[in-house]
Design a protein around this motif. Structure first.
Motif, PDB file in Angstrom:
ATOM      1  N   VAL A  85       4.013   3.374   4.023  1.00  0.00           N
ATOM      2  CA  VAL A  85       3.797   1.935   3.905  1.00  0.00           C
ATOM      3  C   VAL A  85       5.109   1.247   3.581  1.00  0.00           C
ATOM      4  CG1 VAL A  85       2.531   0.124   2.670  1.00  0.00           C
ATOM      5  CG2 VAL A  85       1.426   2.318   3.175  1.00  0.00           C
ATOM      6  N   ILE A  86       5.593   1.461   2.346  1.00  0.00           N
ATOM      7  CA  ILE A  86       6.810   0.767   1.923  1.00  0.00           C
ATOM      8  C   ILE A  86       7.999   1.181   2.778  1.00  0.00           C
ATOM      9  CG2 ILE A  86       8.460   0.582   0.020  1.00  0.00           C
ATOM     10  CD1 ILE A  86       6.043   0.636  -1.868  1.00  0.00           C
ATOM     11  N   SER A  87       8.012   2.448   3.161  1.00  0.00           N
ATOM     12  CA  SER A  87       9.160   2.922   3.927  1.00  0.00           C
ATOM     13  C   SER A  87       8.986   2.763   5.435  1.00  0.00           C
ATOM     14  CB  SER A  87       9.429   4.388   3.582  1.00  0.00           C
ATOM     15  OG  SER A  87       8.274   5.150   3.832  1.00  0.00           O
ATOM     16  N   ALA A  88       7.974   2.001   5.852  1.00  0.00           N
ATOM     17  CA  ALA A  88       7.803   1.770   7.293  1.00  0.00           C
ATOM     18  C   ALA A  88       9.029   1.051   7.833  1.00  0.00           C
ATOM     19  CB  ALA A  88       6.555   0.937   7.536  1.00  0.00           C
ATOM     20  N   GLU A  89       9.517   1.518   8.986  1.00  0.00           N
ATOM     21  CA  GLU A  89      10.753   0.978   9.566  1.00  0.00           C
ATOM     22  C   GLU A  89      10.629  -0.502   9.914  1.00  0.00           C
ATOM     23  OE1 GLU A  89      13.688   2.722  10.351  1.00  0.00           O
ATOM     24  OE2 GLU A  89      12.857   4.357   9.124  1.00  0.00           O
ATOM     25  N   ASP A  90       9.588  -0.808  10.672  1.00  0.00           N
ATOM     26  CA  ASP A  90       9.423  -2.163  11.190  1.00  0.00           C
ATOM     27  C   ASP A  90       8.858  -3.098  10.122  1.00  0.00           C
ATOM     28  OD1 ASP A  90       9.118  -3.719  14.014  1.00  0.00           O
ATOM     29  OD2 ASP A  90       7.514  -4.260  12.603  1.00  0.00           O
ATOM     30  N   GLU A  91       9.467  -4.244   9.982  1.00  0.00           N
ATOM     31  CA  GLU A  91       9.071  -5.174   8.928  1.00  0.00           C
ATOM     32  C   GLU A  91       7.646  -5.683   9.114  1.00  0.00           C
ATOM     33  OE1 GLU A  91      10.660  -9.373   7.170  1.00  0.00           O
ATOM     34  OE2 GLU A  91      12.061  -8.182   8.380  1.00  0.00           O
ATOM     35  N   GLU A  92       7.286  -5.980  10.370  1.00  0.00           N
ATOM     36  CA  GLU A  92       5.937  -6.461  10.665  1.00  0.00           C
ATOM     37  C   GLU A  92       4.898  -5.389  10.350  1.00  0.00           C
ATOM     38  OE1 GLU A  92       4.808  -9.508  11.794  1.00  0.00           O
ATOM     39  OE2 GLU A  92       6.866 -10.065  11.242  1.00  0.00           O
ATOM     40  N   VAL A  93       5.233  -4.158  10.723  1.00  0.00           N
ATOM     41  CA  VAL A  93       4.323  -3.038  10.468  1.00  0.00           C
ATOM     42  C   VAL A  93       4.164  -2.835   8.963  1.00  0.00           C
ATOM     43  CG1 VAL A  93       4.046  -0.540  10.698  1.00  0.00           C
ATOM     44  CG2 VAL A  93       4.781  -1.893  12.668  1.00  0.00           C
ATOM     45  N   ARG A  94       5.286  -2.917   8.248  1.00  0.00           N
ATOM     46  CA  ARG A  94       5.217  -2.740   6.804  1.00  0.00           C
ATOM     47  C   ARG A  94       4.328  -3.802   6.173  1.00  0.00           C
ATOM     48  NH1 ARG A  94      10.730  -2.726   5.012  1.00  0.00           N
ATOM     49  NH2 ARG A  94      10.542  -4.985   4.997  1.00  0.00           N
ATOM     50  N   SER A  95       4.481  -5.022   6.632  1.00  0.00           N
ATOM     51  CA  SER A  95       3.683  -6.130   6.099  1.00  0.00           C
ATOM     52  C   SER A  95       2.196  -5.900   6.298  1.00  0.00           C
ATOM     53  CB  SER A  95       4.030  -7.423   6.832  1.00  0.00           C
ATOM     54  OG  SER A  95       5.135  -8.005   6.258  1.00  0.00           O
ATOM     55  N   VAL A  96       1.843  -5.513   7.504  1.00  0.00           N
ATOM     56  CA  VAL A  96       0.418  -5.380   7.793  1.00  0.00           C
ATOM     57  C   VAL A  96      -0.145  -4.136   7.096  1.00  0.00           C
ATOM     58  CG1 VAL A  96       0.538  -4.064   9.944  1.00  0.00           C
ATOM     59  CG2 VAL A  96      -1.300  -5.733   9.598  1.00  0.00           C
ATOM     60  N   ARG A  97       0.679  -3.123   6.929  1.00  0.00           N
ATOM     61  CA  ARG A  97       0.199  -1.946   6.188  1.00  0.00           C
ATOM     62  C   ARG A  97      -0.002  -2.284   4.712  1.00  0.00           C
ATOM     63  NH1 ARG A  97       3.651   2.875   9.129  1.00  0.00           N
ATOM     64  NH2 ARG A  97       2.360   2.907  11.008  1.00  0.00           N
ATOM     65  N   LEU A  98       0.901  -3.103   4.181  1.00  0.00           N
ATOM     66  CA  LEU A  98       0.710  -3.544   2.802  1.00  0.00           C
ATOM     67  C   LEU A  98      -0.580  -4.350   2.681  1.00  0.00           C
ATOM     68  CD1 LEU A  98       4.382  -4.430   1.865  1.00  0.00           C
ATOM     69  CD2 LEU A  98       2.895  -2.895   0.580  1.00  0.00           C
ATOM     70  N   ALA A  99      -0.836  -5.155   3.690  1.00  0.00           N
ATOM     71  CA  ALA A  99      -2.076  -5.938   3.690  1.00  0.00           C
ATOM     72  C   ALA A  99      -3.277  -5.003   3.748  1.00  0.00           C
ATOM     73  CB  ALA A  99      -2.104  -6.896   4.881  1.00  0.00           C
ATOM     74  N   LEU A 100      -3.137  -3.917   4.501  1.00  0.00           N
ATOM     75  CA  LEU A 100      -4.222  -2.940   4.583  1.00  0.00           C
ATOM     76  C   LEU A 100      -4.446  -2.259   3.228  1.00  0.00           C
ATOM     77  CD1 LEU A 100      -6.316  -1.352   6.198  1.00  0.00           C
ATOM     78  CD2 LEU A 100      -4.493   0.193   6.937  1.00  0.00           C
ATOM     79  N   VAL A 101      -3.349  -1.930   2.559  1.00  0.00           N
ATOM     80  CA  VAL A 101      -3.463  -1.351   1.217  1.00  0.00           C
ATOM     81  C   VAL A 101      -4.173  -2.338   0.288  1.00  0.00           C
ATOM     82  CG1 VAL A 101      -2.169  -0.579  -0.818  1.00  0.00           C
ATOM     83  CG2 VAL A 101      -1.455   0.147   1.469  1.00  0.00           C
ATOM     84  N   ASP A 102      -3.835  -3.600   0.441  1.00  0.00           N
ATOM     85  CA  ASP A 102      -4.475  -4.625  -0.378  1.00  0.00           C
ATOM     86  C   ASP A 102      -5.976  -4.689  -0.064  1.00  0.00           C
ATOM     87  OD1 ASP A 102      -4.264  -6.573  -2.375  1.00  0.00           O
ATOM     88  OD2 ASP A 102      -4.286  -8.181  -0.877  1.00  0.00           O
ATOM     89  N   CYS A 103      -6.311  -4.574   1.208  1.00  0.00           N
ATOM     90  CA  CYS A 103      -7.728  -4.548   1.600  1.00  0.00           C
ATOM     91  C   CYS A 103      -8.441  -3.362   0.947  1.00  0.00           C
ATOM     92  CB  CYS A 103      -7.870  -4.437   3.116  1.00  0.00           C
ATOM     93  SG  CYS A 103      -7.452  -5.940   4.000  1.00  0.00           S
ATOM     94  N   ALA A 104      -7.791  -2.215   1.001  1.00  0.00           N
ATOM     95  CA  ALA A 104      -8.387  -1.015   0.405  1.00  0.00           C
ATOM     96  C   ALA A 104      -8.584  -1.221  -1.090  1.00  0.00           C
ATOM     97  CB  ALA A 104      -7.497   0.194   0.664  1.00  0.00           C
ATOM     98  N   ARG A 105      -7.587  -1.825  -1.723  1.00  0.00           N
ATOM     99  CA  ARG A 105      -7.691  -2.131  -3.149  1.00  0.00           C
ATOM    100  C   ARG A 105      -8.929  -3.001  -3.415  1.00  0.00           C
ATOM    101  NH1 ARG A 105      -6.951  -6.530  -6.033  1.00  0.00           N
ATOM    102  NH2 ARG A 105      -6.150  -7.724  -4.273  1.00  0.00           N
ATOM    103  N   ILE A 106      -9.111  -4.006  -2.568  1.00  0.00           N
ATOM    104  CA  ILE A 106     -10.232  -4.937  -2.754  1.00  0.00           C
ATOM    105  C   ILE A 106     -11.572  -4.222  -2.578  1.00  0.00           C
ATOM    106  CG2 ILE A 106     -11.428  -6.921  -1.733  1.00  0.00           C
ATOM    107  CD1 ILE A 106      -8.548  -8.008  -1.048  1.00  0.00           C
ATOM    108  N   VAL A 107     -11.701  -3.472  -1.499  1.00  0.00           N
ATOM    109  CA  VAL A 107     -13.001  -2.856  -1.225  1.00  0.00           C
ATOM    110  C   VAL A 107     -13.294  -1.723  -2.221  1.00  0.00           C
ATOM    111  CG1 VAL A 107     -14.506  -1.831   0.517  1.00  0.00           C
ATOM    112  CG2 VAL A 107     -12.787  -3.511   1.193  1.00  0.00           C
TER     113      VAL A 107
END
Length: 567
Positions: free
Chosen positions: A529-551
RNA sequence: GGUCCCGUGGCUUAGCCAGGAUAUAGCAUCGGGCUUCUAACCCGAGGGCCGGGGGUUCAAAUCCCUCCGGGAUCGCCA
């Protein structure tokens, strides 16, 4: 989100079946490992259509029409099965919705007022490990129903005038009350002694009988002595429940229904049905047409009321205040609750829905407060927290003591609640210390850990200036298998809540929470996640982690288990 | 004795009500993985005539009958 997908599948299939000139009320939809949902409708229609199911499945699949905004994607047939997958829209929409709805995600699709009664243990001692199965099933049910959208009030029905309570009040005149102990435990001590004394001196039983008559007649001194004892125990019980994150909205007392005259009124109503007769001096109700061979006693030969009588009045009262009544009761109440329902039905009153759970016994036999054979819930909670503290100490020795204690509390209670709720209520269990204190892997703490892990990633990203929840994201970049699996698992949350609230089965939420944590852990393992190369990919993966946190937090909340940010 | 519930790998357990695609997961056992976002984690392996026997069905862990084992209950306790 899955609910919406399923609805679309149902309607698309119905239309397709109808377009071929067939009719069925059973689409045979089921979860499947081969698709997001599968239909066995071809099996159902094969006879009617006089075609083989395989060909029929193909025809139905071809006839399915999908609108532009559909959540349905690929449809394939394997033999007679129609396998239906969700499309990308479903995945993306799930991510958007979780971010938008947050703690409301997965619910809010039902309405109505429910009165839920659970625990209601007799106030003659502390809650023991059998009682808390009732509390945990009841409290989890409350949380499930509230998430589903119902307005739920939980009640603890306090028996403040039964024989046991008469014995307690008598016991306080016979034995010294140890004020240094937690009051519910101290009451149990004298109650146990009193029962032994009554056993050895049967002539003393009349003292109990007279107390019961006095309280029913409204004798103030006797009522006061009952009230004082009951209040002490209820306070101790509330404290224990609170430790487990269980809180009741109200505590109606049985005596209230005597004093209000409701008990007398309902006895008259039952008499008016012509079902009653006097048998050996007691007033009994004939329920043979409801399938009960034996009559039900609603008044003792000395004219005093019984638990059942007061319970009838209580349910009449509840029925006037809610759309539905739900009672969580132990297996020993199976017969009596059936008779209660039948009697209410006979006088035209609303009936409760009964959730029965089977007993928790000890290796040496069933538990009994009266005989002093029980394990207090407080003891279990103390020991599990001690054990949890050892586990925290092992993993986070550097953290301050206050942190370790807090985590130990959360983890200990999470382990207990999860352990109890994960088993179907209809299974009887034997309590085992070794098992109870064993931090079973993939139990409550496992789910809590996954949540903490998600929080930890977000915290680190935020510290590094990489995470901003307001930043727009593009979910279509989430294409790894573990990402898609995780999203689909999160999407299913509403469907789990819907099913468990409809069937009143809390254990399926426990199973789901574990599977969700599992999905998240796999994503965590395989996708950086944090070490994802692409900035856009990192952002959306962080958002996914946030989703997982919520659910994960929502699922834990539904189970009444704390969602720690760090542990 | 009557009625109700349960019986799924060594242990715990999902699925059963609404029968269908290789029967779910955990613990334990064995093998592998921490210089990388917390290893309370992940990957892999072995292990099951779904208590026994009949029946219904194109198809039974799931429905019916019967037996066995465990639990609950059978009027003035709750």
């Amino acid at each position: 989100m899955f609910l919406e997908f399923k609805k679309q599948v149902s309607s698309a299939l119905e239309d397709a079946v109808a377009s071929l000139g067939f009719q069925t009320d059973d689409l045979g939809l089921e979860a499947s490992q081969h698709a997001d949902i599968a239909s066995k409708v071809a099996f159902r229609l094969a006879a009617q259509a006089k075609q083989n199911p395989k060909e029929l499945a193909e025809k139905i699949a071809e006839a399915i029409f999908l609108p532009d905004d559909s959540l349905i994607g690929e449809i394939t047939t394997v033999g007679p099965y129609i396998n239906i997958n969700a499309n990308r829209n479903y995945i993306d929409e799930t991510v958007f919705r979780i971010r938008k709805e947050e703690d409301g995600f997965g619910g809010g699709f039902c309405e109505g007022r429910i009165l839920l009664e659970h625990t209601s243990a007799n106030p003659n001692g502390p809650l023991h490990v059998g009682h808390i199965r009732n509390s945990i099933i009841g409290d989890t049910l409350k949380r499930i129903l509230m998430r589903a959208g119902y307005d739920v009030e939980t009640q603890y029905y306090v028996n403040d005038m039964g024989r046991q309570i008469a014995i307690v009040s008598w016991a306080l005149t016979q034995f010294e009350f140890d004020t240094s102990r937690k009051p519910d435990h101290a009451i149990a001590d004298v109650y146990i002694k009193a029962n032994a004394k009554l056993n050895d001196n049967p002539e003393k039983v009349s003292e109990i009988d007279s107390r019961m008559q006095l309280v029913e007649k409204g004798d103030e001194a006797t009522i006061k002595s009952f009230d004082e004892a009951v209040a002490l125990v209820v306070e101790g019980i509330r404290e224990t429940l609170l430790r487990m994150n269980v809180e009741h909205d109200s505590f109606p007392h049985e005596s209230g229904f005597i004093r209000s005259g409701a008990v007398n009124r309902i006895v008259e109503e039952i008499k008016a049905t012509g079902r009653t007769e006097v048998d050996d001096g007691a007033l009994v109700v004939d329920l043979s047409d409801y399938g009960f061979e034996k009559t039900l006693v609603i008044q003792r030969s000395d004219g005093t009321s019984l638990y059942t009588t007061r319970d009838l009045a209580y349910h009449e009262w509840k029925g006037e205040r809610a759309d539905r009544m739900i009672d969580v009761l132990g297996a020993d109440h199976k017969l009596i609750s059936g008779q209660l329902k039948a009697t209410l039905n006979a006088i035209g009153k609303k009936e409760p829905e009964i959730v029965i759970f089977e007993f928790v016994s000890l290796p040496e036999g069933s538990m009994s407060t009266r005989r002093g054979k029980f394990i207090p819930a407080d003891d279990l909670l103390d020991k599990i927290e001690d054990q949890a503290y050892v586990e925290v100490e092992k993993r986070r020795p550097e953290m301050p003591d206050e942190f370790k204690r807090q985590v130990a509390r959360n983890v200990g209670i999470g382990a207990v609640r999860y352990d109890i709720v994960k088993v179907s209520p209809e299974k009887s269990t034997v309590f085992d210390w070794k098992e109870a204190l064993d931090f079973e892997k993939q139990g409550g703490p496992f789910i809590q850990y996954s949540h903490a892990r998600a929080c930890s990633i977000l915290k680190k990203a935020q510290e590094d200036g990489l995470w901003d929840s307001a930043r727009p994201i593009d979910p279509s970049l989430l294409i790894e298998d573990t990402e898609v699996d995780l999203i689909k698992k999160m999407a299913a949350f509403d469907s789990v809540i819907e099913t468990s609230s409809r069937e009143l089965k809390p254990h399926s939420v426990a199973i789901y929470a574990r599977e969700l944590a599992d999905s998240f852990n796999q994503f965590y393992r395989f996708v950086p996640v944090i070490s994802a190369e692409d900035e856009e990919v990192r952002s959306v993966r962080l958002a996914l982690v946030d989703c997982a946190r919520i659910v994960l937090a929502n699922a834990l909340d539904t189970l009444g288990i704390a969602a720690p940010e760090s542990m």
